[in-house]
Design a protein around this motif. Sequence first.
Motif, PDB file in Angstrom:
ATOM      1  N   ASP A  79       0.842  -1.208   0.000  1.00 20.57           N
ATOM      2  CA  ASP A  79       0.000   0.000   0.000  1.00 20.57           C
ATOM      3  C   ASP A  79       0.872   1.251   0.000  1.00 20.57           C
ATOM      4  OD1 ASP A  79      -2.326  -1.469  -0.034  1.00 20.57           O
ATOM      5  OD2 ASP A  79      -2.671  -1.329   2.128  1.00 20.57           O
ATOM      6  N   SER A  80       1.970   1.200   0.760  1.00 17.12           N
ATOM      7  CA  SER A  80       2.893   2.333   0.807  1.00 17.12           C
ATOM      8  C   SER A  80       3.485   2.613  -0.568  1.00 17.12           C
ATOM      9  CB  SER A  80       4.016   2.045   1.816  1.00 17.12           C
ATOM     10  OG  SER A  80       4.984   3.077   1.813  1.00 17.12           O
ATOM     11  N   LYS A 117       0.871   6.308  -7.361  1.00 17.38           N
ATOM     12  CA  LYS A 117      -0.222   7.210  -7.730  1.00 17.38           C
ATOM     13  C   LYS A 117       0.254   8.642  -7.911  1.00 17.38           C
ATOM     14  CE  LYS A 117      -3.625   4.465  -5.203  1.00 17.38           C
ATOM     15  NZ  LYS A 117      -4.421   4.372  -3.945  1.00 17.38           N
ATOM     16  N   SER A 118       1.381   8.986  -7.309  1.00 17.52           N
ATOM     17  CA  SER A 118       1.881  10.362  -7.391  1.00 17.52           C
ATOM     18  C   SER A 118       2.742  10.599  -8.629  1.00 17.52           C
ATOM     19  CB  SER A 118       2.709  10.683  -6.141  1.00 17.52           C
ATOM     20  OG  SER A 118       3.975  10.028  -6.182  1.00 17.52           O
ATOM     21  N   ASP A 161       0.790   3.956  -3.032  1.00 17.03           N
ATOM     22  CA  ASP A 161       0.536   5.388  -2.844  1.00 17.03           C
ATOM     23  C   ASP A 161       1.577   6.219  -3.595  1.00 17.03           C
ATOM     24  OD1 ASP A 161      -1.654   4.891  -1.262  1.00 17.03           O
ATOM     25  OD2 ASP A 161      -0.573   5.112   0.634  1.00 17.03           O
TER      26      ASP A 161
END
Length: 262
Positions: free
Chosen positions: A75-76, A82-83, A79
């Motif tokens: 998940d880290s 996504k950036s 994230d």
Amino acid sequence: MKKLIAGGLLLAATALAPAAQAQTRAAPVKPTVVLVHGAFADSSSWNGVIKILERDGYTVIAAANPLRSVRGDADSVADLLKSIDGPVVLVGHSYGGSVISEAAEGAANVKALVYVAAFAPEAGESALALTGKFPGSTLPPTLAPPVKLSGGGNDLYILQAKFHDQFAADVPLADAKLMAAGQRPIADTALGEASTAPAWKHIPSWFIYGDADKNIPPAAQAFMADRARSRATVVVKGASHVVMVSHAPAVASQIEKAATAQ
């Protein structure tokens, strides 16, 4: 006459301008390379690879892998993905392979996965199960007594005195001592956590590992590469588990092949 020549040159330049602009637009965008370290290492383990990739014009991000749980660590990384605008080549070392397999699931910008002496688990498999699938790992006896965590569970380290031979035998001893002192521990539960989303099933994958790896048996890595239908697999003669440290050019080359593949 001079006016006619000047006018002709201006007309030619005007006609060529759209073609030049089209060529500029058509130039492929180099993907961002995201590197995910594994257990008993940190982001500095990628330094040699980063130097080569940046020299060759790639934007590189070495993600800080928490090493707490496969799902949480994925998940880290997800994230972070996504950036990033544009395509990404996602690279994982060791346990980081389990992380990138999960993180890439549903990430539309990931165009390729590169496994560097890494796990590529099927759904329901853990790093521990894959390590034990074939003989050859000598990691368990080299682990230090577990560090008990106040919130429950244990952190695992490799004994510093055994780090060089076990983890980085083809790295100069002085460098391996620094790596041993700065190693990042992994939660023991992370190594036993089952994976759920093998992104290598639908994202093209590349593999590279050493035939002298003492952490993950080379036979296990060959098995995972074949199962993932690796686009290209490189086996580095005599390389340890930290092939990205000892053979940075070979690892960078494999990443660039993934980055430029159609």
